[in-house]
Design an enzyme around this catalytic site. Structure first.
Site, PDB file in Angstrom:
ATOM      1  N   GLU A 105       0.919  -1.277  -0.020  1.00 23.22           N
ATOM      2  CA  GLU A 105      -0.057   0.036  -0.050  1.00 23.22           C
ATOM      3  C   GLU A 105       0.824   1.284  -0.014  1.00 23.22           C
ATOM      4  O   GLU A 105       0.514   2.286  -0.510  1.00 23.22           O
ATOM      5  CB  GLU A 105      -1.018  -0.090   1.345  1.00 23.22           C
ATOM      6  CG  GLU A 105      -1.960  -1.247   1.468  1.00 23.22           C
ATOM      7  CD  GLU A 105      -2.812  -1.132   2.234  1.00 23.22           C
ATOM      8  OE1 GLU A 105      -2.253  -1.639   3.379  1.00 23.22           O
ATOM      9  OE2 GLU A 105      -3.870  -0.799   2.425  1.00 23.22           O
ATOM     10  N   GLU A 125      -3.383  -9.612   4.442  1.00 22.91           N
ATOM     11  CA  GLU A 125      -4.172  -9.004   5.649  1.00 22.91           C
ATOM     12  C   GLU A 125      -5.342 -10.171   5.735  1.00 22.91           C
ATOM     13  O   GLU A 125      -5.522 -10.345   7.031  1.00 22.91           O
ATOM     14  CB  GLU A 125      -4.905  -7.781   5.365  1.00 22.91           C
ATOM     15  CG  GLU A 125      -3.697  -6.308   5.392  1.00 22.91           C
ATOM     16  CD  GLU A 125      -3.200  -6.266   4.067  1.00 22.91           C
ATOM     17  OE1 GLU A 125      -3.211  -6.945   3.145  1.00 22.91           O
ATOM     18  OE2 GLU A 125      -2.533  -5.171   3.890  1.00 22.91           O
TER      19      GLU A 125
HETATM   20  N1  3HC Z   1       4.515  -6.935  11.950  1.00 16.62           N
HETATM   21  C1  3HC Z   1       5.193  -7.233  12.913  1.00 16.62           C
HETATM   22  N2  3HC Z   1       6.096  -8.411  13.079  1.00 16.62           N
HETATM   23  C2  3HC Z   1       6.497  -8.949  11.861  1.00 16.62           C
HETATM   24  C3  3HC Z   1       5.723  -8.637  10.539  1.00 16.62           C
HETATM   25  C4  3HC Z   1       4.565  -7.635  10.714  1.00 16.62           C
HETATM   26  N3  3HC Z   1       3.957  -7.314   9.502  1.00 16.62           N
HETATM   27  N4  3HC Z   1       5.991  -9.488   9.683  1.00 16.62           N
HETATM   28  C5  3HC Z   1       7.120 -10.312  10.056  1.00 16.62           C
HETATM   29  N5  3HC Z   1       7.195  -9.886  11.567  1.00 16.62           N
HETATM   30  C6  3HC Z   1       8.199 -10.564  12.492  1.00 16.62           C
HETATM   31  C7  3HC Z   1       8.016 -12.011  12.767  1.00 16.62           C
HETATM   32  O1  3HC Z   1       6.919 -12.218  13.943  1.00 16.62           O
HETATM   33  C8  3HC Z   1       9.017 -12.573  12.963  1.00 16.62           C
HETATM   34  O2  3HC Z   1       9.548 -11.927  14.535  1.00 16.62           O
HETATM   35  P1  3HC Z   1      10.354 -13.039  15.296  1.00 16.62           P
HETATM   36  O3  3HC Z   1      11.878 -13.081  14.985  1.00 16.62           O
HETATM   37  O4  3HC Z   1      10.315 -12.083  16.720  1.00 16.62           O
HETATM   38  O5  3HC Z   1       9.976 -14.415  15.497  1.00 16.62           O
HETATM   39  C9  3HC Z   1      10.266 -11.614  12.135  1.00 16.62           C
HETATM   40  O6  3HC Z   1       9.189 -10.591  11.804  1.00 16.62           O
HETATM   41  C10 3HC Z   1      10.605 -12.451  11.037  1.00 16.62           C
HETATM   42  O7  3HC Z   1       9.579 -12.950  10.296  1.00 16.62           O
HETATM   43  P2  3HC Z   1       9.677 -14.318   9.762  1.00 16.62           P
HETATM   44  O8  3HC Z   1      10.261 -15.112  10.261  1.00 16.62           O
HETATM   45  O9  3HC Z   1       8.103 -14.650   9.345  1.00 16.62           O
HETATM   46  O10 3HC Z   1      10.750 -13.874   8.511  1.00 16.62           O
HETATM   47  P3  3HC Z   1      10.427 -14.661   6.981  1.00 16.62           P
HETATM   48  O11 3HC Z   1      11.611 -14.192   6.228  1.00 16.62           O
HETATM   49  O12 3HC Z   1      10.253 -16.194   7.210  1.00 16.62           O
HETATM   50  O13 3HC Z   1       9.074 -13.998   6.211  1.00 16.62           O
HETATM   51  C11 3HC Z   1       7.619 -12.519   5.650  1.00 16.62           C
HETATM   52  C12 3HC Z   1       8.963 -12.651   5.976  1.00 16.62           C
HETATM   53  C13 3HC Z   1       7.066 -13.107   4.448  1.00 16.62           C
HETATM   54  C14 3HC Z   1       7.520 -10.845   5.579  1.00 16.62           C
HETATM   55  C15 3HC Z   1       6.814 -12.867   6.921  1.00 16.62           C
HETATM   56  O14 3HC Z   1       7.118 -12.503   7.984  1.00 16.62           O
HETATM   57  C16 3HC Z   1       5.351 -12.372   6.796  1.00 16.62           C
HETATM   58  O15 3HC Z   1       4.333 -13.135   5.770  1.00 16.62           O
HETATM   59  N6  3HC Z   1       4.788 -11.246   7.289  1.00 16.62           N
HETATM   60  C17 3HC Z   1       3.555 -10.928   7.792  1.00 16.62           C
HETATM   61  C18 3HC Z   1       3.275 -10.143   6.318  1.00 16.62           C
HETATM   62  C19 3HC Z   1       1.906  -9.501   6.780  1.00 16.62           C
HETATM   63  O16 3HC Z   1       0.911 -10.222   6.927  1.00 16.62           O
HETATM   64  N7  3HC Z   1       1.615  -8.170   6.375  1.00 16.62           N
HETATM   65  C20 3HC Z   1       0.351  -7.587   6.530  1.00 16.62           C
HETATM   66  C21 3HC Z   1       0.209  -6.997   7.824  1.00 16.62           C
HETATM   67  S1  3HC Z   1      -1.116  -6.158   8.146  1.00 16.62           S
HETATM   68  C22 3HC Z   1      -0.984  -4.791   7.300  1.00 16.62           C
HETATM   69  O17 3HC Z   1      -0.081  -4.441   6.663  1.00 16.62           O
HETATM   70  C23 3HC Z   1      -2.386  -3.809   7.442  1.00 16.62           C
HETATM   71  C24 3HC Z   1      -2.369  -2.616   6.543  1.00 16.62           C
HETATM   72  O18 3HC Z   1      -3.039  -2.930   5.679  1.00 16.62           O
HETATM   73  C25 3HC Z   1      -2.803  -1.431   7.219  1.00 16.62           C
END
Ligand code: 3HC
Length: 689
Positions: A105, A125
C-alpha cells in the site's frame, strides 16, 4: 535512539531507506521517522525527487501486527500514506524482496514504482482477519481493476512482481541492480520534467465498468452467504472504489478495517501468526547444528511408516525401508505405492517424478541395511518393550551420529535412549495421521537428547513441509491428549442428556470440521478406545466399550455412532437406546444446550493443555494452539484451544470444570495454572513470551 529511516541526498534525489529489521514493519517509530524524513525532503530545495527503498531482505512487510488491537498512535498508516501521495515532488518506490500488505500500500501511495522481478507482492491481511486498510482497497483497483485486486486481496496469496497481472503496478521491472535502476529512473523524471502522478486519480482499472462489475458479481457468488468476515468486507470496499469519490472510499475502508481489527477472529488469527513464528524458537536452535541428511531409514511400513517413506521420497531423500519379513515388506510396498499414486492424483507429486521415485527406495528385511542411514525413524513396535528392543538392535548397526527417532506417541524417549549407547542422538518424531495431509510433527525431546539431534530432526520435518513442535519426550503427545480430553467431555455430555448428533452439530457450528463422534467413526472406535485408555480415561469409556462390544467399530463396519449406507451416515436409534440404558444405570443428567456443549469441550481441552504447560511438556500455550490447528483441524480462526479459552473467559471455564469435578473425578479438577492465571488477571497468551 537509532532512526528507522535513513536519509541521504544524491544529485537531487533524496533516498529514504526503511531500516526497521527484520522486515521493515510499519511500527510507530518507522512511521514517525518516515514522516520526518519526508518533511525534510520536501523542505530541502536541492531535492527534486524522492526514492523510498528498503534495507535488509525486503522492502516492507506491512503494518506492525503487534500494534493491532492496541490504542492508535499518530501518524496512522493511511494518513502517512496520504502525505506521501500528496507530495509535490515525485516519489518512487524501489521494491526488492517483498512488499506485503501495508508495504504494498505504501508503494501504491508513491507516484512511480520500480521493482525487482522476483520480489513478492501481495495483500496477506485477509489471513489476519483484516483487509488492506491503508488505501489498498481504493488504490489497487484504480490501477489493476477489480478482478486482480480481489484475487490478490481475498486469497491473500503473494505473487512475483514481474509475473502476469502484477506487472500492471510497476513502471520498471529489473532483474537486479534495483537501487541504480531507481536512481536512473529518478534522473529521467527530472530531465523530462515528469510530474507527480497520484494513484487516487488513476482511472485505468475503473475504465471498463462492465468488467469491474462482472468481477464483483463473480466474487460475491464465490463467497456466498456467511463465511469469514474479512473477504466480504474486502469485496464491499473494492466495490466502493468504483462507486465513491476517493476520500469517501478511504473512510469506508477505514470503518471496515476498524471493525475487523476489533473482532475476535482477527485477534485469534494475529495470535496464530505470532504463535507460528514462536514455535520454531526452541533452546536447541541456539546451540545445535543440523547434520547432513541424505539417507533416511524407516522401520515398519504400516500406515504411519509407509506415509513417512512416501513423504521422505517426495522430499528427495534416499530411503531404506525395513520390515520384519518378505510378506510384510510386500504389503508395505503396496501401501506405499498407493500413497504415491494418491499424491499424483492430488497434484502433490508429478507423474514424471512418480516414475523415477522408487529408484531412491531400498526395501529390506534386515536392520543391517540401516548402517548408512543418517536418520532412522522407528514406526514399528507397538509397546514400550518392543520399541526398546528395536532401539537396542539399532544401536548395534547404525553409524556414529545417526539420529534415532521413535514415531510412537507413547514412547518414553529417556527409556529408549537408555537402550542405546548414543542417548544424545535419540528423540521422538511423531507425525500426525494422515501423514500426507497433516502438517504437524511433534519433536519429542528426552532428558539426554542433544541439540544437534533435535535441530537435525526439526530441519528434516521442515524439509518434508511440516511444522515441527517441540514437546517433552514422555508418553502422550499434544494432539492425542487434547483430543482424548475433548472426547471425554463429549462422552460426559452424552451421559448427561445430549445425543451424539447434538454434540457433533454443536461442535461443527463452533467451527470444528467434524464433531467428535463423526471423527470417531472415521478413525475407528477401537483406535479411539486405545487412545482414551493410553491417556488415562479408562473410567470414562463405558459407552465406547459398549458400542465396540456391539460390533460398532465405525465406518469400516458400516456402523459406529452412526449407521452408514450408500447415502452416508444417519442417526441410529439403536445407539440412542444403548445410551438410554447406560444413563439409566448412572442416573442421567441435565440436557445441556449448544453453548454448554461447546464450553465444556473447550474447557476440557484447555485444562488438559494447561496441564501440559504446567508439567513442562510443552514450552508455551501457543505451541498447543499451533499443534491443534496444524495437526487436528482445529479452526484457525478460533486461534487454537488455548487462545479460544482466553476469549471465552478463563473464569467461566474454570467454574464449569469445578462443577464437573464435584462428582469426585480428578480429571475435571481445574489445574493450578488456570487458578493462578485467573488470580493474577492473566491469560494463556501472556505465557507465550
Ligand atoms: N508485523 C510485525 N512483525 C512482523 C511482521 C509484521 N507485519 N512480519 C514479520 N514480523 C516478524 C515475525 O513475527 C518475526 O518475528 P520474530 O523474529 O520475533 O519471530 C520476524 O518478523 C521475521 O519474520 P519471519 O520469520 O516470518 O521472516 P520470513 O523471512 O520467514 O518471512 C515475511 C518474511 C514473508 C514478510 C513474513 O514475516 C510475513 O508474511 N509477514 C507478515 C506479512 C503480513 O501479513 N503483512 C500484513 C500486515 S497487516 C497490514 O499491513 C495492515 C495494513 O493494511 C494497514
Amino acid at each position: 535512539m537509532a532512526l528507522t529511516v535513513g536519509y541521504e541526498v544524491d544529485e537531487g534525489v533524496a533516498v529514504l531507506s526503511l531500516q526497521n529489521p527484520p522486515v521493515n514493519a510499519l511500527g510507530i517509530a518507522l512511521r514517525r521517522d518516515l514522516l520526518a524524513a519526508f518533511e525534510t525532503a520536501l523542505a530541502d530545495r536541492s531535492v527534486r525527487v524522492i526514492v523510498l527503498i528498503g534495507q535488509g531482505k525486503l522492502f516492507c512487510a506491512g503494518g506492525d501486527i503487534s500494534e493491532f488491537g492496541k490504542p492508535f498512535k499518530a501518524p496512522w498508516v493511511p494518513e502517512l500514506f496520504n502525505t506521501v501521495e500528496q507530495s509535490t515532488k515525485p516519489v518512487i518506490a524501489a521494491i526488492h524482496g517483498a512488499a506485503l500488505g501495508g508495504g504494498m500500500e505504501l508503494a501504491l501511495a508513491c507516484h512511480y514504482r520500480v521493482c525487482e522481478a522476483r520480489a513478492r507482492i501481495g495483500f496477506p491481511e485477509v489471513s489476519l482477519g483484516l483487509l488492506p486498510g491503508a488505501g489498498g482497497t481504493q488504490r489497487a483497483p484504480r490501477l489493476c481493476g477489480a478482478e486482480t485486486a480481489l484475487e490478490l486481496m481475498i486469497t491473500g496469496k503473494s505473487v512475483a512482481a514481474g509475473s502476469g497481472a502484477a506487472r500492471v503496478f510497476f513502471d520498471l521491472i529489473v532483474k537486479e541492480g534495483l537501487r541504480e535502476a531507481a536512481m536512473t529512473f529518478a534522473q529521467r523524471l527530472v530531465e523530462k520534467g515528469l510530474p507527480v502522478r497520484r494513484t487516487r486519480d488513476a482511472r485505468n482499472g475503473l475504465k471498463d465498468a462492465a468488467a469491474y462489475q462482472t468481477a464483483i458479481a463473480k466474487w460475491r457468488k464465490r463467497l456466498g452467504k456467511g463465511g469469514a468476515e474479512a473477504p466480504g468486507e474486502i469485496l464491499r470496499c473494492v466495490e466502493a472504489a468504483a462507486l465513491l469519490p476517493f476520500d469517501v472510499g478511504m473512510a469506508f475502508e477505514r470503518a471496515a478495517f476498524d471493525t475487523l481489527e476489533q473482532s475476535e477472529t482477527s485477534r485469534a488469527l494475529r495470535h496464530v501468526f505470532f504463535a507460528e513464528n514462536k514455535v520454531a524458537k526452541i533452546p536447541e536452535a541456539k546451540a545445535g547444528h543440523a547434520r547432513a541428511l541424505e539417507q533416511i531409514g524407516v522401520i515398519g511400513g504400516g500406515t504411519r511408516g509407509a506415509g513417512l517413506v512416501a513423504l521422505s521420497l517426495m522430499a528427495g531423500f534416499e530411503v531404506v525401508l525395513v520390515e520384519k519379513d518378505a510378506p510384510s515388506l510386500a504389503r508395505a510396498l503396496t501401501r506405499l505405492r498407493r500413497l504415491l499414486d494418491r499424491a499424483v492424483s492430488r497434484g502433490q507429486l508429478s507423474a514424471l517424478r512418480r516414475d523415477g521415485i522408487e529408484a531412491l527406495l531400498h526395501g529390506k528385511t534386515d536392520m543391517v541395511a540401516l548402517s548408512e542411514a543418517d536418520l532412522v525413524i522407528v514406526a514399528a513396535g507397538g509397546d514400550a518393550l518392543e520399541q526398546g528392543q528395536i532401539f537396542a538392535q539399532l544401536d548395534a548397526v547404525v553409524k556414529d551420529g545417526a539420529v534415532l527417532a521413535s514415531a510412537s506417541p507413547f514412547a518414553d524417549i529417556g527409556a529408549l535412549a537408555e537402550r542405546t549407547g548414543c542417548a544424545e542422538d535419540v528423540l521422538g518424531l511423531h507425525f500426525s495421521l494422515p501423514t500426507q495431509m497433516s502438517d504437524l510433527v511433534e519433536v519429542a525431546v528426552g532428558p539426554a537428547s542433544g541439540a544437534d539431534a533435535v535441530v537435525t530432526a526439526t530441519t528434516f520435518a521442515r524439509k518434508l513441509g511440516k511444522v515441527p513442535v517441540r514437546v517433552l519426550g514422555v508418553p502422550g503427545r499434544i494432539g492425542g491428549r487434547l483430543m482424548a480430553a475433548y472426547q471425554a467431555a463429549a462422552d460426559r455430555l452424552v451421559m448427561s442428556g445430549a445425543l451424539p448428533q447434538e454434540v457433533d452439530r454443536a461442535m461443527r457450528r463452533w467451527g470444528m470440521a467434524l464433531g467428535p463422534y463423526q471423527l470417531a467413526d472415521v478413525m475407528g472406535l477401537e483406535r479411539v478406545l486405545a487412545r482414551q485408555e493410553e491417556c488415562g480415561h479408562d473410567r470414562r469409556v463405558a459407552l465406547l466399550r459398549a458400542l465396540i462390544k456391539d460390533g460398532r467399530l465405525g465406518r469400516k463396519t458400516s456402523k459406529g455412532w452412526y449407521r452408514y449406507d450408500a447415502d452416508g451416515g444417519r442417526v441410529d436409534p439403536e445407539v440412542a437406546a444403548m445410551i438410554a440404558s447406560l444413563r439409566g444405570q448412572t442416573g442421567g443428567g441435565s440436557f445441556p444446550d449448544e453453548s454448554d456443549i461447546q464450553r465444556l469441550c473447550l474447557a476440557a481441552m484447555a485444562n488438559e493443555g494447561a496441564r501440559m504447560v504446567e508439567e513442562g511438556h510443552v514450552m508455551r500455550p501457543g505451541d498447543i494452539d499451533v499443534a491443534m490447528i496444524r495437526g487436528f483441524a482445529f479452526p484457525r480462526w478460533r486461534g487454537g484451544p488455548m487462545q479460544a479459552a482466553d476469549s471465552a473467559g478463563l473464569l467461566s471455564l474454570r467454574n464449569l470444570l469445578r462443577t464437573c469435578a464435584q462428582d469426585g473425578d480428578a480429571f475435571w479438577r481445574p489445574v493450578n495454572l488456570l487458578d493462578d492465571l485467573i488470580k493474577n488477571g492473566r491469560h494463556f497468551s501472556d505465557l507465550n513470551g
